[in-house]
Design a protein around this motif. Structure first.
Motif, PDB file in Angstrom:
ATOM      1  N   LEU A 180      22.895 -42.490   6.274  1.00  0.00           N
ATOM      2  CA  LEU A 180      21.898 -42.475   5.212  1.00  0.00           C
ATOM      3  C   LEU A 180      20.869 -43.568   5.491  1.00  0.00           C
ATOM      4  N   PHE A 181      19.591 -43.211   5.407  1.00  0.00           N
ATOM      5  CA  PHE A 181      18.514 -44.171   5.637  1.00  0.00           C
ATOM      6  C   PHE A 181      17.613 -44.196   4.407  1.00  0.00           C
ATOM      7  N   ASP A 182      17.512 -45.357   3.769  1.00  0.00           N
ATOM      8  CA  ASP A 182      16.724 -45.483   2.545  1.00  0.00           C
ATOM      9  C   ASP A 182      15.437 -46.257   2.824  1.00  0.00           C
ATOM     10  N   GLU A 183      14.396 -45.522   3.183  1.00  0.00           N
ATOM     11  CA  GLU A 183      13.066 -46.103   3.437  1.00  0.00           C
ATOM     12  C   GLU A 183      13.171 -47.323   4.346  1.00  0.00           C
ATOM     13  N   VAL A 184      13.807 -47.140   5.490  1.00  0.00           N
ATOM     14  CA  VAL A 184      14.140 -48.273   6.356  1.00  0.00           C
ATOM     15  C   VAL A 184      12.923 -48.883   7.043  1.00  0.00           C
ATOM     16  N   THR A 185      11.786 -48.212   7.001  1.00  0.00           N
ATOM     17  CA  THR A 185      10.590 -48.788   7.633  1.00  0.00           C
ATOM     18  C   THR A 185       9.600 -49.341   6.617  1.00  0.00           C
ATOM     19  N   SER A 186       9.884 -49.208   5.331  1.00  0.00           N
ATOM     20  CA  SER A 186       8.884 -49.570   4.319  1.00  0.00           C
ATOM     21  C   SER A 186       8.619 -51.068   4.244  1.00  0.00           C
ATOM     22  N   ALA A 187       9.585 -51.909   4.657  1.00  0.00           N
ATOM     23  CA  ALA A 187       9.400 -53.359   4.598  1.00  0.00           C
ATOM     24  C   ALA A 187       8.862 -53.934   5.898  1.00  0.00           C
ATOM     25  N   LEU A 188       8.541 -53.069   6.860  1.00  0.00           N
ATOM     26  CA  LEU A 188       8.121 -53.538   8.181  1.00  0.00           C
ATOM     27  C   LEU A 188       6.604 -53.535   8.327  1.00  0.00           C
ATOM     28  N   ASP A 189       6.121 -54.450   9.151  1.00  0.00           N
ATOM     29  CA  ASP A 189       4.717 -54.392   9.544  1.00  0.00           C
ATOM     30  C   ASP A 189       4.489 -53.099  10.322  1.00  0.00           C
ATOM     31  N   PRO A 190       3.295 -52.515  10.194  1.00  0.00           N
ATOM     32  CA  PRO A 190       3.045 -51.208  10.824  1.00  0.00           C
ATOM     33  C   PRO A 190       3.374 -51.153  12.311  1.00  0.00           C
ATOM     34  N   GLU A 191       3.116 -52.244  13.037  1.00  0.00           N
ATOM     35  CA  GLU A 191       3.351 -52.200  14.474  1.00  0.00           C
ATOM     36  C   GLU A 191       4.834 -52.216  14.836  1.00  0.00           C
ATOM     37  N   LEU A 192       5.705 -52.500  13.862  1.00  0.00           N
ATOM     38  CA  LEU A 192       7.138 -52.542  14.124  1.00  0.00           C
ATOM     39  C   LEU A 192       7.851 -51.257  13.721  1.00  0.00           C
ATOM     40  N   VAL A 193       7.130 -50.374  13.036  1.00  0.00           N
ATOM     41  CA  VAL A 193       7.754 -49.157  12.521  1.00  0.00           C
ATOM     42  C   VAL A 193       8.250 -48.264  13.657  1.00  0.00           C
ATOM     43  N   SER A 194       7.460 -48.151  14.714  1.00  0.00           N
ATOM     44  CA  SER A 194       7.788 -47.189  15.773  1.00  0.00           C
ATOM     45  C   SER A 194       9.103 -47.512  16.462  1.00  0.00           C
ATOM     46  N   GLU A 195       9.435 -48.794  16.622  1.00  0.00           N
ATOM     47  CA  GLU A 195      10.666 -49.127  17.341  1.00  0.00           C
ATOM     48  C   GLU A 195      11.907 -48.723  16.530  1.00  0.00           C
ATOM     49  N   VAL A 196      11.806 -48.749  15.201  1.00  0.00           N
ATOM     50  CA  VAL A 196      12.918 -48.298  14.366  1.00  0.00           C
ATOM     51  C   VAL A 196      12.989 -46.773  14.373  1.00  0.00           C
ATOM     52  N   LEU A 197      11.837 -46.120  14.274  1.00  0.00           N
ATOM     53  CA  LEU A 197      11.813 -44.657  14.305  1.00  0.00           C
ATOM     54  C   LEU A 197      12.338 -44.125  15.632  1.00  0.00           C
ATOM     55  N   ASP A 198      12.096 -44.851  16.720  1.00  0.00           N
ATOM     56  CA  ASP A 198      12.622 -44.421  18.025  1.00  0.00           C
ATOM     57  C   ASP A 198      14.148 -44.379  18.017  1.00  0.00           C
ATOM     58  N   VAL A 199      14.771 -45.365  17.378  1.00  0.00           N
ATOM     59  CA  VAL A 199      16.236 -45.379  17.281  1.00  0.00           C
ATOM     60  C   VAL A 199      16.722 -44.198  16.447  1.00  0.00           C
ATOM     61  N   MET A 200      16.014 -43.913  15.347  1.00  0.00           N
ATOM     62  CA  MET A 200      16.393 -42.783  14.501  1.00  0.00           C
ATOM     63  C   MET A 200      16.204 -41.461  15.240  1.00  0.00           C
ATOM     64  N   ARG A 201      15.174 -41.368  16.062  1.00  0.00           N
ATOM     65  CA  ARG A 201      14.976 -40.169  16.878  1.00  0.00           C
ATOM     66  C   ARG A 201      16.153 -39.975  17.833  1.00  0.00           C
ATOM     67  N   ASP A 202      16.588 -41.070  18.450  1.00  0.00           N
ATOM     68  CA  ASP A 202      17.717 -40.990  19.374  1.00  0.00           C
ATOM     69  C   ASP A 202      18.968 -40.502  18.656  1.00  0.00           C
ATOM     70  N   LEU A 203      19.191 -41.006  17.447  1.00  0.00           N
ATOM     71  CA  LEU A 203      20.359 -40.576  16.675  1.00  0.00           C
ATOM     72  C   LEU A 203      20.274 -39.093  16.328  1.00  0.00           C
ATOM     73  N   ALA A 204      19.097 -38.677  15.882  1.00  0.00           N
ATOM     74  CA  ALA A 204      18.921 -37.272  15.504  1.00  0.00           C
ATOM     75  C   ALA A 204      19.161 -36.356  16.701  1.00  0.00           C
ATOM     76  N   ARG A 205      18.633 -36.722  17.845  1.00  0.00           N
ATOM     77  CA  ARG A 205      18.777 -35.895  19.031  1.00  0.00           C
ATOM     78  C   ARG A 205      20.202 -35.891  19.564  1.00  0.00           C
ATOM     79  N   SER A 206      20.978 -36.918  19.203  1.00  0.00           N
ATOM     80  CA  SER A 206      22.375 -36.974  19.644  1.00  0.00           C
ATOM     81  C   SER A 206      23.287 -36.126  18.765  1.00  0.00           C
TER      82      SER A 206
END
Length: 262
Positions: A180-206
């Protein structure tokens, strides 16, 4: 990891295997005092499915997510994990929550512990995993989220994106059946969002089963199997992300999307 539960099938279909949903909500209601936040939600999530939950602030989406593992005790209804009724008396919720990983907006890391120790704390204390075994698994997960070189760093030495990736790795240490992910990027600076989304992409694809509350519509379109629009405590609309985002059927959905997609 436990084997998925399966349902009984009629004698004529004994060769068939019907796998139960990983998560099922039936008529879930949640009230805070006199305020009813969830008003009879039904939701089924199958194994390996990525369900993205969107909606306005105060609409009930984060409460819905927290009701999945009963961090918010429900007022009425039923919650099932792989066919097991979590609302039945005597259910060990701590055991259940080990199978449902959750990552929040805030990182909730222990500031006095290193990244490695943040990951190994729960397995060592709750599962009695030997230190060497827990540390090996933790280092593998830190490598998976791109932080192999940060094992000895404390949270204060990490960026927000790095802390959130440690939090994701920590949740994965318990080998959850669903994340479960509850708005996990909302507290991040915009330039840091992509590195978290990349991890979530890896999880989804796995093949990880995931429920994600997010405002990241690009992520929803790219990797979501289903988009669920929650407003006023109900599921107002759901469907394939491209269908909901491009041709929403409800006026309330259209109003919301006009604001977030402009």
């Amino acid at each position: 990891m436990n084997e998925p539960l399966t349902a009984d099938v009629p004698a004529a279909d004994k060769n068939a295997v019907i796998e139960l949903p990983v998560i099922e909500l039936r008529g879930v209601r949640k009230s805070f005092g006199g305020l009813e936040v969830l008003k009879g939600v039904d939701l089924t999530v199958t194994r390996g499915e990525v369900v993205v939950i969107i909606g306005p602030s105060g609409g009930g989406k984060s409460t819905l997510l927290r009701c999945v593992n009963l961090l918010e005790p429900i007022t009425a209804g039923k919650v099932f994990l792989e066919g097991r009724d979590l609302t039945e008396p005597g259910v060990d919720l701590n055991e259940v929550r080990r199978q449902i990983g959750m990552v929040f907006q805030q990182f909730n890391l222990f500031p006095h512990l290193t990244a490695l120790d943040n990951l190994t704390l729960a397995p060592r204390r709750l599962l009695r995993t030997p230190r060497t075994e827990a540390e090996q698994a933790a280092r593998e997960l830190l490598d998976r989220v791109g932080l192999a070189d940060k094992a000895g760093s404390h949270p204060g030495q990490l960026s927000g994106g790095q802390q959130q990736r440690v939090a994701i790795a920590r949740a994965l240490m318990m080998a959850p059946h669903v994340m479960l992910f509850d708005e996990v990027t909302s507290a991040l600076d915009p330039e840091l969002v992509s590195e978290v989304l990349d991890v979530m992409r890896d999880l989804a694809r796995s093949g990880m089963t995931m429920l994600c509350v997010t405002h990241e519509m690009g992520f929803a379109r790219e990797l979501g199997d289903r988009l669920v629009f929650v407003d006023g405590g109900v599921i107002a609309e759901q469907g394939r992300p491209a269908d909901v985002l491009d041709e929403p059927s409800g006026e309330r959905t259209r109003q919301f999307l006009r604001k977030v997609l402009r």
